[in-house]
Write a protein that holds these residues in place. Sequence first.
Motif, PDB file in Angstrom:
ATOM      1  N   THR A  23       0.837  -1.192   0.000  1.00  0.00           N
ATOM      2  CA  THR A  23       0.000   0.000   0.000  1.00  0.00           C
ATOM      3  C   THR A  23       0.876   1.248   0.000  1.00  0.00           C
ATOM      4  OG1 THR A  23      -1.835  -1.102   1.140  1.00  0.00           O
ATOM      5  CG2 THR A  23      -1.754   1.297   1.252  1.00  0.00           C
ATOM      6  N   LEU A  24       0.718   2.063  -1.040  1.00  0.00           N
ATOM      7  CA  LEU A  24       1.505   3.285  -1.153  1.00  0.00           C
ATOM      8  C   LEU A  24       0.879   4.433  -0.379  1.00  0.00           C
ATOM      9  CD1 LEU A  24       2.350   3.235  -4.989  1.00  0.00           C
ATOM     10  CD2 LEU A  24       3.680   2.273  -3.088  1.00  0.00           C
ATOM     11  N   ILE A  25      -0.445   4.523  -0.447  1.00  0.00           N
ATOM     12  CA  ILE A  25      -1.123   5.666   0.166  1.00  0.00           C
ATOM     13  C   ILE A  25      -2.602   5.325   0.328  1.00  0.00           C
ATOM     14  CG2 ILE A  25      -1.710   6.805  -2.034  1.00  0.00           C
ATOM     15  CD1 ILE A  25      -0.933   9.475  -0.708  1.00  0.00           C
ATOM     16  N   ARG A  26      -3.259   5.947   1.291  1.00  0.00           N
ATOM     17  CA  ARG A  26      -4.708   5.836   1.453  1.00  0.00           C
ATOM     18  C   ARG A  26      -5.326   7.198   1.186  1.00  0.00           C
ATOM     19  NH1 ARG A  26      -2.544   2.546   5.446  1.00  0.00           N
ATOM     20  NH2 ARG A  26      -3.464   0.459   5.646  1.00  0.00           N
ATOM     21  N   ARG A  27      -6.438   7.183   0.423  1.00  0.00           N
ATOM     22  CA  ARG A  27      -7.114   8.441   0.113  1.00  0.00           C
ATOM     23  C   ARG A  27      -8.623   8.249   0.207  1.00  0.00           C
ATOM     24  NH1 ARG A  27      -3.758  10.997  -4.989  1.00  0.00           N
ATOM     25  NH2 ARG A  27      -2.003  11.766  -3.767  1.00  0.00           N
ATOM     26  N   PRO A  28      -9.341   9.334   0.528  1.00  0.00           N
ATOM     27  CA  PRO A  28     -10.810   9.223   0.607  1.00  0.00           C
ATOM     28  C   PRO A  28     -11.415   8.981  -0.771  1.00  0.00           C
ATOM     29  CG  PRO A  28      -9.993  11.224   1.689  1.00  0.00           C
ATOM     30  CD  PRO A  28      -8.849  10.673   0.917  1.00  0.00           C
ATOM     31  N   LEU A  29     -12.509   8.245  -0.773  1.00  0.00           N
ATOM     32  CA  LEU A  29     -13.330   8.099  -1.968  1.00  0.00           C
ATOM     33  C   LEU A  29     -14.444   9.131  -1.846  1.00  0.00           C
ATOM     34  CD1 LEU A  29     -13.579   6.270  -4.486  1.00  0.00           C
ATOM     35  CD2 LEU A  29     -15.210   4.892  -3.191  1.00  0.00           C
ATOM     36  N   VAL A  30     -14.632   9.952  -2.872  1.00  0.00           N
ATOM     37  CA  VAL A  30     -15.561  11.085  -2.778  1.00  0.00           C
ATOM     38  C   VAL A  30     -16.564  11.052  -3.920  1.00  0.00           C
ATOM     39  CG1 VAL A  30     -13.911  12.566  -1.566  1.00  0.00           C
ATOM     40  CG2 VAL A  30     -13.958  12.562  -4.077  1.00  0.00           C
ATOM     41  N   TRP A  31     -17.701  11.712  -3.693  1.00  0.00           N
ATOM     42  CA  TRP A  31     -18.696  11.908  -4.745  1.00  0.00           C
ATOM     43  C   TRP A  31     -18.295  13.106  -5.600  1.00  0.00           C
ATOM     44  CZ3 TRP A  31     -22.050   8.152  -5.439  1.00  0.00           C
ATOM     45  CH2 TRP A  31     -22.454   7.360  -4.355  1.00  0.00           C
ATOM     46  N   ARG A  68       6.913   4.787  -5.870  1.00  0.00           N
ATOM     47  CA  ARG A  68       6.647   5.080  -4.456  1.00  0.00           C
ATOM     48  C   ARG A  68       6.824   6.572  -4.169  1.00  0.00           C
ATOM     49  NH1 ARG A  68      10.302   0.542  -3.891  1.00  0.00           N
ATOM     50  NH2 ARG A  68       9.084  -1.374  -3.562  1.00  0.00           N
ATOM     51  N   GLN A  69       7.938   7.138  -4.634  1.00  0.00           N
ATOM     52  CA  GLN A  69       8.234   8.546  -4.357  1.00  0.00           C
ATOM     53  C   GLN A  69       7.159   9.462  -4.926  1.00  0.00           C
ATOM     54  OE1 GLN A  69      12.093   9.203  -6.069  1.00  0.00           O
ATOM     55  NE2 GLN A  69      13.182   8.177  -4.409  1.00  0.00           N
ATOM     56  N   HIS A  70       6.750   9.233  -6.154  1.00  0.00           N
ATOM     57  CA  HIS A  70       5.842  10.172  -6.810  1.00  0.00           C
ATOM     58  C   HIS A  70       4.411  10.028  -6.319  1.00  0.00           C
ATOM     59  CE1 HIS A  70       9.292  10.803  -9.435  1.00  0.00           C
ATOM     60  NE2 HIS A  70       8.692  11.874  -9.865  1.00  0.00           N
ATOM     61  N   TYR A  71       4.009   8.851  -5.866  1.00  0.00           N
ATOM     62  CA  TYR A  71       2.653   8.756  -5.307  1.00  0.00           C
ATOM     63  C   TYR A  71       2.588   9.367  -3.918  1.00  0.00           C
ATOM     64  CZ  TYR A  71      -0.005   6.630  -8.939  1.00  0.00           C
ATOM     65  OH  TYR A  71      -0.691   6.446 -10.112  1.00  0.00           O
ATOM     66  N   LEU A  72       3.662   9.303  -3.186  1.00  0.00           N
ATOM     67  CA  LEU A  72       3.669   9.956  -1.889  1.00  0.00           C
ATOM     68  C   LEU A  72       3.664  11.467  -2.024  1.00  0.00           C
ATOM     69  CD1 LEU A  72       6.202   7.688   0.049  1.00  0.00           C
ATOM     70  CD2 LEU A  72       3.730   7.823   0.354  1.00  0.00           C
TER      71      LEU A  72
END
Length: 284
Positions: free
Chosen positions: A159-167, A278-282
């Motif tokens: 897992t690289l990152i966690r982000r909210p799922l939005v409408w 990894r670097q660019h997604y962070l």
Amino acid sequence: MPRNLDLTALRSFVAVADTGGVTKASGFLNLTQSAVSMQLKRLEESLGASLFNRSARSLALTGAGDQLLGYARRMIELNDEVIGRMSDSAFEGELVLGVPHDIVYPAIPRVLQAFASEFPRMRVNLVSSFTRNLKAMFARGECDFILTTEDGCDPGGETLIRRPLVWVGAPGGAAWRGRPVRVAFGAHCIFRSGALRALDAADIAWELAVESDSDRAIEAIVSADLAIHAMIAGSEPPHTEVIAHGGALPDLGQQRINLYMSDLARGEVPQRFAELVRQHYLLA
């Protein structure tokens, strides 16, 4: 007269040992399954030993296979080192990267640009599809790396990152206020089932406004304020925006962006590519 081992057959042997089967190894080697099986047969015949126990459900190394594996890796590495030094092609080849369309921007163009700057003779074949399709391709050995958007992470993933799922909807739009609320999802969109369950749990009636696997078609109907959609925060396309619904729509939780790297993607170049991802997604 001394006998010579076939390096091509040794590559197939190592690939099958690493992946646990001929099917996946053939995908990574870009060979047919029958070709890989034939190479293994010839290798066993040349050595006079069985290298795999074929009675199990998956291929397992025999004692002779275990003994050969270390030698095979060293021979392949030495061969590649010689070829690289003598032909100046140590960093020449192709990597296949699979990415869902909704997380291509902004990170992937930066990854590709940075990688091309460091390894100008390497090619990256970019495959954009749905997470389910990409995971199936990866299982068949058709991708060296895939990125996925998922609730969890399978064994072997990172897992690289966690982000909210939005409408998301049209800028200043009102489609989200309608009842039943009209939603737009592709048939294979991994967010679809969770978003619809969330609407059901919130007792919000809904109807599908479009049944299409075309990202452009979904974007068009959403930007026209005829439906709403769910996306990872920060990935919403032009002419749409995150809906400020103030709790009128259900919370969709978070999604993981995961990286899966093939067991066969070894060496300096694949490792550096994974590091850049990894670097660019962070940073994205």
